[in-house]
Design a protein around this motif. Structure first.
Motif, PDB file in Angstrom:
ATOM      1  N   ARG A  46      34.400  45.332  35.665  1.00 48.44           N
ATOM      2  CA  ARG A  46      34.205  45.218  37.083  1.00 48.44           C
ATOM      3  C   ARG A  46      36.206  44.222  37.143  1.00 48.44           C
ATOM      4  O   ARG A  46      37.160  44.263  37.622  1.00 48.44           O
ATOM      5  CB  ARG A  46      33.289  44.174  37.563  1.00 48.44           C
ATOM      6  CG  ARG A  46      33.751  43.440  39.093  1.00 48.44           C
ATOM      7  CD  ARG A  46      33.359  42.332  39.703  1.00 48.44           C
ATOM      8  NE  ARG A  46      31.600  42.262  39.243  1.00 48.44           N
ATOM      9  CZ  ARG A  46      30.660  43.253  39.713  1.00 48.44           C
ATOM     10  NH1 ARG A  46      31.156  43.403  41.116  1.00 48.44           N
ATOM     11  NH2 ARG A  46      28.799  43.293  40.103  1.00 48.44           N
ATOM     12  N   ASN A  47      35.946  43.197  36.102  1.00 46.70           N
ATOM     13  CA  ASN A  47      37.544  42.223  35.840  1.00 46.70           C
ATOM     14  C   ASN A  47      38.494  43.797  35.741  1.00 46.70           C
ATOM     15  O   ASN A  47      39.454  43.214  36.033  1.00 46.70           O
ATOM     16  CB  ASN A  47      37.186  41.755  34.569  1.00 46.70           C
ATOM     17  CG  ASN A  47      36.030  40.630  34.864  1.00 46.70           C
ATOM     18  OD1 ASN A  47      35.376  40.527  36.254  1.00 46.70           O
ATOM     19  ND2 ASN A  47      35.764  39.974  34.521  1.00 46.70           N
ATOM     20  N   ALA A  48      38.860  44.467  34.921  1.00 47.56           N
ATOM     21  CA  ALA A  48      39.136  45.856  34.508  1.00 47.56           C
ATOM     22  C   ALA A  48      39.639  45.937  35.203  1.00 47.56           C
ATOM     23  O   ALA A  48      40.782  47.077  36.118  1.00 47.56           O
ATOM     24  CB  ALA A  48      39.027  46.542  33.727  1.00 47.56           C
ATOM     25  N   PHE A  49      38.731  46.501  36.409  1.00 45.01           N
ATOM     26  CA  PHE A  49      39.387  47.456  38.026  1.00 45.01           C
ATOM     27  C   PHE A  49      40.019  46.595  38.612  1.00 45.01           C
ATOM     28  O   PHE A  49      40.852  46.718  39.662  1.00 45.01           O
ATOM     29  CB  PHE A  49      37.547  47.596  38.154  1.00 45.01           C
ATOM     30  CG  PHE A  49      37.101  49.180  38.219  1.00 45.01           C
ATOM     31  CD1 PHE A  49      38.434  50.155  39.017  1.00 45.01           C
ATOM     32  CD2 PHE A  49      36.547  49.417  37.474  1.00 45.01           C
ATOM     33  CE1 PHE A  49      37.826  51.843  37.699  1.00 45.01           C
ATOM     34  CE2 PHE A  49      36.658  50.941  36.968  1.00 45.01           C
ATOM     35  CZ  PHE A  49      36.872  51.995  37.410  1.00 45.01           C
ATOM     36  N   LEU A  50      39.237  45.394  38.812  1.00 47.85           N
ATOM     37  CA  LEU A  50      40.198  44.219  39.367  1.00 47.85           C
ATOM     38  C   LEU A  50      41.963  44.137  39.276  1.00 47.85           C
ATOM     39  O   LEU A  50      42.665  44.180  39.755  1.00 47.85           O
ATOM     40  CB  LEU A  50      39.377  43.337  39.873  1.00 47.85           C
ATOM     41  CG  LEU A  50      37.883  42.804  40.499  1.00 47.85           C
ATOM     42  CD1 LEU A  50      37.310  41.675  40.158  1.00 47.85           C
ATOM     43  CD2 LEU A  50      38.304  43.657  42.043  1.00 47.85           C
ATOM     44  N   GLN A  51      41.713  43.615  37.910  1.00 46.60           N
ATOM     45  CA  GLN A  51      42.689  43.482  37.272  1.00 46.60           C
ATOM     46  C   GLN A  51      43.859  44.691  37.443  1.00 46.60           C
ATOM     47  O   GLN A  51      45.295  44.049  38.368  1.00 46.60           O
ATOM     48  CB  GLN A  51      43.083  43.596  35.545  1.00 46.60           C
ATOM     49  CG  GLN A  51      44.139  42.882  35.255  1.00 46.60           C
ATOM     50  CD  GLN A  51      44.025  42.226  33.314  1.00 46.60           C
ATOM     51  OE1 GLN A  51      43.280  42.257  33.763  1.00 46.60           O
ATOM     52  NE2 GLN A  51      45.562  42.907  32.988  1.00 46.60           N
ATOM     53  N   VAL A  52      43.307  45.429  37.308  1.00 46.53           N
ATOM     54  CA  VAL A  52      44.423  47.390  37.343  1.00 46.53           C
ATOM     55  C   VAL A  52      45.204  47.386  39.296  1.00 46.53           C
ATOM     56  O   VAL A  52      45.566  47.900  39.613  1.00 46.53           O
ATOM     57  CB  VAL A  52      44.162  48.693  37.024  1.00 46.53           C
ATOM     58  CG1 VAL A  52      45.089  50.157  36.870  1.00 46.53           C
ATOM     59  CG2 VAL A  52      43.646  48.795  35.697  1.00 46.53           C
ATOM     60  N   GLU A  53      43.778  47.301  40.077  1.00 50.28           N
ATOM     61  CA  GLU A  53      44.150  47.282  41.307  1.00 50.28           C
ATOM     62  C   GLU A  53      45.008  46.297  41.612  1.00 50.28           C
ATOM     63  O   GLU A  53      46.381  45.946  42.734  1.00 50.28           O
ATOM     64  CB  GLU A  53      42.914  46.883  42.036  1.00 50.28           C
ATOM     65  CG  GLU A  53      42.347  48.418  42.035  1.00 50.28           C
ATOM     66  CD  GLU A  53      40.547  48.608  43.235  1.00 50.28           C
ATOM     67  OE1 GLU A  53      40.738  47.319  43.746  1.00 50.28           O
ATOM     68  OE2 GLU A  53      40.600  49.357  43.211  1.00 50.28           O
ATOM     69  N   MET A  54      45.095  44.728  40.972  1.00 51.27           N
ATOM     70  CA  MET A  54      45.734  43.668  41.507  1.00 51.27           C
ATOM     71  C   MET A  54      47.126  44.735  41.460  1.00 51.27           C
ATOM     72  O   MET A  54      48.469  44.001  41.884  1.00 51.27           O
ATOM     73  CB  MET A  54      45.702  42.463  40.972  1.00 51.27           C
ATOM     74  CG  MET A  54      44.275  42.088  41.672  1.00 51.27           C
ATOM     75  SD  MET A  54      43.976  39.946  41.035  1.00 51.27           S
ATOM     76  CE  MET A  54      43.920  40.667  40.018  1.00 51.27           C
ATOM     77  N   GLU A  55      47.398  45.087  40.397  1.00 50.79           N
ATOM     78  CA  GLU A  55      48.931  45.486  39.103  1.00 50.79           C
ATOM     79  C   GLU A  55      49.770  46.474  39.963  1.00 50.79           C
ATOM     80  O   GLU A  55      50.565  46.292  40.101  1.00 50.79           O
ATOM     81  CB  GLU A  55      48.677  45.302  37.939  1.00 50.79           C
ATOM     82  CG  GLU A  55      48.295  44.270  37.445  1.00 50.79           C
ATOM     83  CD  GLU A  55      48.100  44.462  35.484  1.00 50.79           C
ATOM     84  OE1 GLU A  55      48.207  45.242  35.098  1.00 50.79           O
ATOM     85  OE2 GLU A  55      47.488  43.178  34.547  1.00 50.79           O
ATOM     86  N   THR A  56      48.804  47.637  40.624  1.00 53.68           N
ATOM     87  CA  THR A  56      49.126  49.081  40.575  1.00 53.68           C
ATOM     88  C   THR A  56      49.426  48.793  42.463  1.00 53.68           C
ATOM     89  O   THR A  56      49.286  50.230  42.974  1.00 53.68           O
ATOM     90  CB  THR A  56      48.652  50.069  39.952  1.00 53.68           C
ATOM     91  OG1 THR A  56      47.160  50.359  40.416  1.00 53.68           O
ATOM     92  CG2 THR A  56      49.014  49.266  38.514  1.00 53.68           C
ATOM     93  N   MET A  57      48.054  48.624  43.226  1.00 48.51           N
ATOM     94  CA  MET A  57      47.702  48.279  44.546  1.00 48.51           C
ATOM     95  C   MET A  57      48.297  48.003  45.362  1.00 48.51           C
ATOM     96  O   MET A  57      48.423  46.327  45.272  1.00 48.51           O
ATOM     97  CB  MET A  57      47.047  49.197  44.808  1.00 48.51           C
ATOM     98  CG  MET A  57      46.316  50.585  43.449  1.00 48.51           C
ATOM     99  SD  MET A  57      44.477  51.051  44.151  1.00 48.51           S
ATOM    100  CE  MET A  57      44.602  51.550  44.815  1.00 48.51           C
ATOM    101  N   ASP A  58      48.462  47.692  46.802  1.00 46.51           N
ATOM    102  CA  ASP A  58      48.750  46.419  47.783  1.00 46.51           C
ATOM    103  C   ASP A  58      47.326  45.647  48.187  1.00 46.51           C
ATOM    104  O   ASP A  58      48.043  44.152  47.851  1.00 46.51           O
ATOM    105  CB  ASP A  58      48.627  47.286  49.154  1.00 46.51           C
ATOM    106  CG  ASP A  58      49.480  48.295  49.161  1.00 46.51           C
ATOM    107  OD1 ASP A  58      50.246  48.135  48.350  1.00 46.51           O
ATOM    108  OD2 ASP A  58      50.063  48.906  50.437  1.00 46.51           O
ATOM    109  N   GLY A  59      46.436  45.800  47.691  1.00 43.94           N
ATOM    110  CA  GLY A  59      45.140  45.129  47.716  1.00 43.94           C
ATOM    111  C   GLY A  59      43.716  45.741  46.620  1.00 43.94           C
ATOM    112  O   GLY A  59      44.132  46.469  45.748  1.00 43.94           O
ATOM    113  N   VAL A  60      42.521  44.578  46.544  1.00 44.70           N
ATOM    114  CA  VAL A  60      41.766  44.881  46.016  1.00 44.70           C
ATOM    115  C   VAL A  60      40.488  45.299  46.435  1.00 44.70           C
ATOM    116  O   VAL A  60      40.022  44.827  47.674  1.00 44.70           O
ATOM    117  CB  VAL A  60      41.271  43.680  44.845  1.00 44.70           C
ATOM    118  CG1 VAL A  60      42.134  43.410  43.961  1.00 44.70           C
ATOM    119  CG2 VAL A  60      40.735  42.211  45.100  1.00 44.70           C
TER     120      VAL A  60
END
Length: 307
Positions: free
Chosen positions: A161-175
């Motif tokens: 879960r934490n890995a998904f959240l971190q990558v989304e925060m870095e590469t997408m508009d939101g999580v």
């Protein structure tokens, strides 16, 4: 509404087509159900199984009905078995001691039967109205009837879960939520008490699995039918390198990957054993009704015990 039950049903059906490749977790917990039933000093005439879409637990219990003296379950522990599930079993023939009700377990269908025990097996994490679901079960238990529950909860898949959240925060508009929110054991115990269950005992068992391939983790989750079933799941596509970045974050945040080249995944299985109210159950004494002081039992003064 939190979960899309139509999507959940579709994915469970696909899981059956895939021939239960991800059933390692289900099999271990089916055996645990039988062990816990064996510890109880009573037999059960009518037992209902909810969930168990793979049929692993039901097959083990059904085998007991047919071979009473040659199974892990103690003799005569269960006399009649009902399975309520999304799909009918193609392996088990209905009989005088076994039959099936094909309907979503979220819409419990009990006919007029009262059950001595209800076993909810690894599906309660996907119920939308959990308090209402528990109340419905309680209504159709006989007095002093058993509810035995196991489901995925606690800190399951926390690293993923934490890995998904971190990558989304870095590469997408939101999580967005890609892994469902899990209830913890304390909250579930409190909920059982509020609904009206008695003699509640809860615990958590951790199951840790090691993978040599990160992609296999995601594949097993899909094959269990436990991929993202949230109503508010993101429908946006992701870039080709999205999952590679998730893998890199997961690898950097876990020592097991760095030291042993293994991706560790943890599932917390929440267990609860509780009962409907019954006239012969032990009752707590009223406050102040004790006849003997604890200090007297310990042969010390109450003052010495103060800090």
């Amino acid at each position: 509404m939190l979960f899309d039950r139509n999507l959940y049903t579709h994915r469970i059906k696909r899981h059956k087509v895939w021939q239960n490749k991800g059933d390692f977790l289900l099999s271990e917990n089916a055996d645990e159900v039988i062990e816990r039933l064996n510890l109880m000093c009573r037999d059960f005439n009518n037992v209902l199984v909810l969930g168990d879409y793979s049929g692993l637990l039901t097959r083990k219990l059904h085998f007991h009905l047919q071979n009473n003296t040659h199974t892990p379950l103690k003799k005569n522990k269960i006399k009649n078995l009902v399975r309520q599930n999304l799909f009918a079993s193609s392996e088990l023939a209905q009989s005088n001691t076994y039959h099936e009700i094909v309907v979503d377990e979220e819409r419990i269908f009990f006919e007029q039967t009262k059950y001595d025990a209800v076993i909810s097996f690894l599906s309660m994490q996907f119920i939308n109205d959990l308090p209402g679901h528990l109340k419905n079960i309680l209504q159709f238990l006989v007095p002093d009837g058993l509810l035995l529950v196991c489901f995925v909860g606690g800190e399951s898949l926390k690293s993923l879960r934490n890995a998904f959240l971190q990558v989304e925060m870095e590469t997408m508009d939101g999580v967005s939520a890609r892994i469902i929110p899990f209830i913890d054991v304390r909250t579930f115990g409190d909920l059982l008490h509020k609904v009206g269950y008695k003699m509640i005992v809860t615990d958590t068992q951790k199951h840790v699995y090691n993978y040599t391939n990160f992609d296999t983790i995601l594949q097993d989750i899909r094959e269990l039918g436990w991929a993202n079933n949230l109503v508010k799941r993101s429908v946006k596509g992701v870039k080709k390198n999205f999952f590679k970045k998730v893998k890199d974050v997961y690898k950097n945040d876990n020592k097991d990957v760095q030291e042993n080249k293994k991706y560790s995944v943890t599932y917390d299985i929440i267990w609860a054993c509780c009962w409907s109210a019954g006239p012969n159950q032990p009752q707590p004494l009223k406050p102040g009704s004790a006849q003997i002081s604890l200090a007297d039992v310990l042969k010390t003064s109450e003052d010495k015990g103060k800090i």
